[in-house]
Scaffold this motif. Structure first.
Motif, PDB file in Angstrom:
ATOM      1  N   ALA A 103      -2.918 -47.933 -15.810  1.00  0.00           N
ATOM      2  CA  ALA A 103      -3.859 -47.086 -15.076  1.00  0.00           C
ATOM      3  C   ALA A 103      -5.311 -47.470 -15.380  1.00  0.00           C
ATOM      4  CB  ALA A 103      -3.619 -45.624 -15.416  1.00  0.00           C
ATOM      5  N   PRO A 104      -6.199 -47.244 -14.434  1.00  0.00           N
ATOM      6  CA  PRO A 104      -7.613 -47.577 -14.626  1.00  0.00           C
ATOM      7  C   PRO A 104      -8.368 -46.596 -15.519  1.00  0.00           C
ATOM      8  CG  PRO A 104      -7.295 -46.598 -12.480  1.00  0.00           C
ATOM      9  CD  PRO A 104      -5.923 -46.804 -13.056  1.00  0.00           C
ATOM     10  N   VAL A 105      -7.851 -45.390 -15.647  1.00  0.00           N
ATOM     11  CA  VAL A 105      -8.478 -44.383 -16.503  1.00  0.00           C
ATOM     12  C   VAL A 105      -7.723 -44.339 -17.830  1.00  0.00           C
ATOM     13  CG1 VAL A 105      -9.112 -41.953 -16.748  1.00  0.00           C
ATOM     14  CG2 VAL A 105      -9.152 -43.028 -14.494  1.00  0.00           C
ATOM     15  N   ILE A 106      -8.463 -44.422 -18.920  1.00  0.00           N
ATOM     16  CA  ILE A 106      -7.816 -44.464 -20.239  1.00  0.00           C
ATOM     17  C   ILE A 106      -8.243 -43.276 -21.099  1.00  0.00           C
ATOM     18  CG2 ILE A 106      -7.539 -45.770 -22.378  1.00  0.00           C
ATOM     19  CD1 ILE A 106      -8.034 -48.314 -20.783  1.00  0.00           C
ATOM     20  N   VAL A 107      -7.251 -42.587 -21.635  1.00  0.00           N
ATOM     21  CA  VAL A 107      -7.480 -41.558 -22.645  1.00  0.00           C
ATOM     22  C   VAL A 107      -7.053 -42.165 -23.978  1.00  0.00           C
ATOM     23  CG1 VAL A 107      -6.762 -39.312 -23.550  1.00  0.00           C
ATOM     24  CG2 VAL A 107      -7.170 -39.592 -21.100  1.00  0.00           C
ATOM     25  N   ASN A 108      -8.013 -42.340 -24.845  1.00  0.00           N
ATOM     26  CA  ASN A 108      -7.764 -42.977 -26.129  1.00  0.00           C
ATOM     27  C   ASN A 108      -7.945 -41.969 -27.259  1.00  0.00           C
ATOM     28  OD1 ASN A 108      -7.330 -44.945 -28.092  1.00  0.00           O
ATOM     29  ND2 ASN A 108      -9.497 -45.492 -28.166  1.00  0.00           N
ATOM     30  N   ALA A 109      -6.867 -41.709 -28.008  1.00  0.00           N
ATOM     31  CA  ALA A 109      -6.924 -40.763 -29.125  1.00  0.00           C
ATOM     32  C   ALA A 109      -6.724 -41.508 -30.443  1.00  0.00           C
ATOM     33  CB  ALA A 109      -5.861 -39.685 -28.964  1.00  0.00           C
ATOM     34  N   VAL A 110      -7.573 -41.240 -31.396  1.00  0.00           N
ATOM     35  CA  VAL A 110      -7.471 -41.831 -32.734  1.00  0.00           C
ATOM     36  C   VAL A 110      -7.242 -40.705 -33.736  1.00  0.00           C
ATOM     37  CG1 VAL A 110      -8.626 -43.167 -34.525  1.00  0.00           C
ATOM     38  CG2 VAL A 110      -8.968 -43.750 -32.116  1.00  0.00           C
ATOM     39  N   VAL A 111      -6.083 -40.727 -34.381  1.00  0.00           N
ATOM     40  CA  VAL A 111      -5.729 -39.675 -35.337  1.00  0.00           C
ATOM     41  C   VAL A 111      -6.252 -40.059 -36.716  1.00  0.00           C
ATOM     42  CG1 VAL A 111      -3.853 -38.344 -36.369  1.00  0.00           C
ATOM     43  CG2 VAL A 111      -3.652 -39.183 -34.017  1.00  0.00           C
ATOM     44  N   VAL A 137     -12.498 -40.777 -23.225  1.00  0.00           N
ATOM     45  CA  VAL A 137     -12.100 -41.160 -21.867  1.00  0.00           C
ATOM     46  C   VAL A 137     -12.977 -42.320 -21.440  1.00  0.00           C
ATOM     47  CG1 VAL A 137     -11.958 -40.463 -19.446  1.00  0.00           C
ATOM     48  CG2 VAL A 137     -11.368 -38.823 -21.254  1.00  0.00           C
ATOM     49  N   THR A 138     -12.357 -43.415 -21.008  1.00  0.00           N
ATOM     50  CA  THR A 138     -13.108 -44.573 -20.522  1.00  0.00           C
ATOM     51  C   THR A 138     -12.649 -44.944 -19.112  1.00  0.00           C
ATOM     52  OG1 THR A 138     -11.527 -46.113 -21.535  1.00  0.00           O
ATOM     53  CG2 THR A 138     -13.452 -45.491 -22.842  1.00  0.00           C
ATOM     54  N   ASN A 139     -13.547 -45.572 -18.370  1.00  0.00           N
ATOM     55  CA  ASN A 139     -13.187 -45.986 -17.013  1.00  0.00           C
ATOM     56  C   ASN A 139     -12.621 -47.403 -17.017  1.00  0.00           C
ATOM     57  OD1 ASN A 139     -15.369 -47.684 -17.331  1.00  0.00           O
ATOM     58  ND2 ASN A 139     -16.648 -46.707 -15.788  1.00  0.00           N
ATOM     59  N   LYS A 140     -12.373 -47.923 -15.842  1.00  0.00           N
ATOM     60  CA  LYS A 140     -11.744 -49.235 -15.708  1.00  0.00           C
ATOM     61  C   LYS A 140     -12.579 -50.338 -16.352  1.00  0.00           C
ATOM     62  CE  LYS A 140      -9.648 -52.245 -12.217  1.00  0.00           C
ATOM     63  NZ  LYS A 140      -9.387 -52.418 -10.762  1.00  0.00           N
ATOM     64  N   GLY A 141     -13.891 -50.182 -16.302  1.00  0.00           N
ATOM     65  CA  GLY A 141     -14.776 -51.189 -16.879  1.00  0.00           C
ATOM     66  C   GLY A 141     -14.993 -51.044 -18.372  1.00  0.00           C
ATOM     67  N   GLY A 142     -14.390 -50.011 -18.975  1.00  0.00           N
ATOM     68  CA  GLY A 142     -14.529 -49.811 -20.417  1.00  0.00           C
ATOM     69  C   GLY A 142     -15.668 -48.896 -20.821  1.00  0.00           C
ATOM     70  N   ARG A 143     -16.369 -48.321 -19.848  1.00  0.00           N
ATOM     71  CA  ARG A 143     -17.469 -47.410 -20.177  1.00  0.00           C
ATOM     72  C   ARG A 143     -16.925 -46.067 -20.637  1.00  0.00           C
ATOM     73  NH1 ARG A 143     -20.830 -43.471 -17.777  1.00  0.00           N
ATOM     74  NH2 ARG A 143     -19.639 -43.502 -15.816  1.00  0.00           N
ATOM     75  N   GLU A 144     -17.422 -45.610 -21.781  1.00  0.00           N
ATOM     76  CA  GLU A 144     -16.987 -44.319 -22.324  1.00  0.00           C
ATOM     77  C   GLU A 144     -17.720 -43.191 -21.608  1.00  0.00           C
ATOM     78  OE1 GLU A 144     -16.060 -43.598 -26.675  1.00  0.00           O
ATOM     79  OE2 GLU A 144     -17.878 -42.396 -26.460  1.00  0.00           O
ATOM     80  N   ILE A 145     -16.942 -42.280 -21.036  1.00  0.00           N
ATOM     81  CA  ILE A 145     -17.504 -41.160 -20.288  1.00  0.00           C
ATOM     82  C   ILE A 145     -17.452 -39.868 -21.099  1.00  0.00           C
ATOM     83  CG2 ILE A 145     -17.278 -39.802 -18.156  1.00  0.00           C
ATOM     84  CD1 ILE A 145     -15.987 -42.236 -16.872  1.00  0.00           C
ATOM     85  N   PHE A 146     -16.487 -39.796 -22.005  1.00  0.00           N
ATOM     86  CA  PHE A 146     -16.281 -38.559 -22.773  1.00  0.00           C
ATOM     87  C   PHE A 146     -15.768 -38.899 -24.166  1.00  0.00           C
ATOM     88  CE2 PHE A 146     -13.211 -35.470 -24.364  1.00  0.00           C
ATOM     89  CZ  PHE A 146     -13.901 -34.260 -24.291  1.00  0.00           C
ATOM     90  N   SER A 147     -16.205 -38.130 -25.145  1.00  0.00           N
ATOM     91  CA  SER A 147     -15.682 -38.279 -26.505  1.00  0.00           C
ATOM     92  C   SER A 147     -15.773 -36.936 -27.213  1.00  0.00           C
ATOM     93  CB  SER A 147     -16.478 -39.331 -27.289  1.00  0.00           C
ATOM     94  OG  SER A 147     -15.940 -39.486 -28.596  1.00  0.00           O
ATOM     95  N   LEU A 192     -11.781 -37.089 -13.814  1.00  0.00           N
ATOM     96  CA  LEU A 192     -12.037 -37.174 -12.380  1.00  0.00           C
ATOM     97  C   LEU A 192     -13.106 -38.217 -12.074  1.00  0.00           C
ATOM     98  CD1 LEU A 192     -12.022 -33.337 -11.572  1.00  0.00           C
ATOM     99  CD2 LEU A 192     -10.209 -34.988 -11.043  1.00  0.00           C
ATOM    100  N   THR A 193     -14.143 -38.245 -12.901  1.00  0.00           N
ATOM    101  CA  THR A 193     -15.227 -39.201 -12.709  1.00  0.00           C
ATOM    102  C   THR A 193     -14.726 -40.632 -12.897  1.00  0.00           C
ATOM    103  OG1 THR A 193     -16.886 -37.611 -13.478  1.00  0.00           O
ATOM    104  CG2 THR A 193     -17.497 -39.949 -13.542  1.00  0.00           C
ATOM    105  N   ALA A 194     -13.959 -40.844 -13.973  1.00  0.00           N
ATOM    106  CA  ALA A 194     -13.412 -42.183 -14.241  1.00  0.00           C
ATOM    107  C   ALA A 194     -12.470 -42.609 -13.124  1.00  0.00           C
ATOM    108  CB  ALA A 194     -12.688 -42.184 -15.581  1.00  0.00           C
ATOM    109  N   GLY A 195     -11.730 -41.648 -12.574  1.00  0.00           N
ATOM    110  CA  GLY A 195     -10.810 -41.947 -11.487  1.00  0.00           C
ATOM    111  C   GLY A 195     -11.546 -42.427 -10.243  1.00  0.00           C
ATOM    112  N   LYS A 196     -12.655 -41.795  -9.926  1.00  0.00           N
ATOM    113  CA  LYS A 196     -13.449 -42.192  -8.760  1.00  0.00           C
ATOM    114  C   LYS A 196     -14.060 -43.576  -8.959  1.00  0.00           C
ATOM    115  CE  LYS A 196     -14.657 -37.500  -7.302  1.00  0.00           C
ATOM    116  NZ  LYS A 196     -15.762 -36.524  -7.106  1.00  0.00           N
ATOM    117  N   GLU A 197     -14.506 -43.845 -10.177  1.00  0.00           N
ATOM    118  CA  GLU A 197     -15.138 -45.141 -10.479  1.00  0.00           C
ATOM    119  C   GLU A 197     -14.112 -46.277 -10.433  1.00  0.00           C
ATOM    120  OE1 GLU A 197     -17.093 -44.709 -14.204  1.00  0.00           O
ATOM    121  OE2 GLU A 197     -18.706 -43.459 -13.410  1.00  0.00           O
ATOM    122  N   GLY A 198     -12.838 -45.924 -10.624  1.00  0.00           N
ATOM    123  CA  GLY A 198     -11.805 -46.938 -10.635  1.00  0.00           C
ATOM    124  C   GLY A 198     -11.214 -47.234  -9.274  1.00  0.00           C
ATOM    125  N   GLN A 199     -11.644 -46.482  -8.270  1.00  0.00           N
ATOM    126  CA  GLN A 199     -11.104 -46.662  -6.926  1.00  0.00           C
ATOM    127  C   GLN A 199     -11.769 -47.839  -6.195  1.00  0.00           C
ATOM    128  OE1 GLN A 199     -11.596 -42.848  -5.023  1.00  0.00           O
ATOM    129  NE2 GLN A 199      -9.955 -41.894  -6.196  1.00  0.00           N
TER     130      GLN A 199
END
Length: 199
Positions: A103-111, A137-147, A192-199
């Motif tokens: 998927a183009p939208v990535i949720v990355n969790a580090v425990v 949360v990062t978009n397809k290009g690797g930009r972090e949108i949320f942390s 939602l933002t990352a999803g739009k950027e990945g379209q």
């Protein structure tokens, strides 16, 4: 009074110390949140979930005897990363998002921390679990949108410092942490933002 306290201690020590020398393995069972509303636009967003476990130790806790001394180790039945990944995926799907490995939208969790500790009381003990993880949360290009740095706890009374009681406390800590994440509107908006950027 002193005599009564001593008698109480003599009673509770053997109970808390049962099988303290034997290692234990316990499942961590995530209980999904109920009656979640679908997020408008979520069905158009496909998410890939990644979870990395950076805990220093494989064990999730240690048994204790009646005097509060650490004894045998307690381990999770499944890898922590797998358990948390499944929990995140379930909550995403419950809100209408789709999940896929490419998927183009990535949720990355580090425990960073996830364990349970027993506290011995005069008449009743307690298992207290702590979870600390960073979710981004990062978009397809690797930009972090949320942390977000998430810290949560879970507790249960425990007459026996067993693996199952440690598991219950960790179940509750995980549920509290996931709840904190999904109640943050900035998290779902980032998806939602990352999803739009990945379209």
């Amino acid at each position: 009074m002193l005599r009564k306290s001593l008698i109480a201690m003599l009673i509770i020590v053997p109970v808390l110390s049962g099988c303290a020398m034997m290692t234990a393995t316990t499942p961590i069972t995530y209980q999904p949140m109920k009656n979640m509303a679908l997020v408008p636009g979520a069905r158009n967003v496909v998410v890939h979930v990644e979870v990395k476990n950076k805990k220093k130790h494989k064990r999730i806790g240690s048994k204790k005897n009646g005097f509060g001394m650490s004894m045998a180790s307690i381990y999770a039945k499944e890898p922590i990363s797998k358990t948390i990944k499944i929990a995140l995926q379930r909550e995403l799907v419950a809100r209408g998002f789709r999940t896929a490995s490419d998927a183009p939208v990535i949720v990355n969790a580090v425990v960073k921390e996830f364990h349970s500790t027993f506290h011995v009381g005069m008449f009743e003990g307690e298992a207290v679990a702590k979870l600390n993880m960073v979710v981004a949360v990062t978009n397809k290009g690797g930009r972090e949108i949320f942390s977000k740095d998430i810290m949560s706890t879970g507790k249960t009374s425990a007459m026996i410092a067993s693996g199952s009681n440690a598991g219950i406390a960790m179940d509750r800590a995980l549920h509290a942490g996931i709840k904190t994440l999904f109640e943050d509107r900035a998290f779902t908006q980032a998806l939602l933002t990352a999803g739009k950027e990945g379209q």
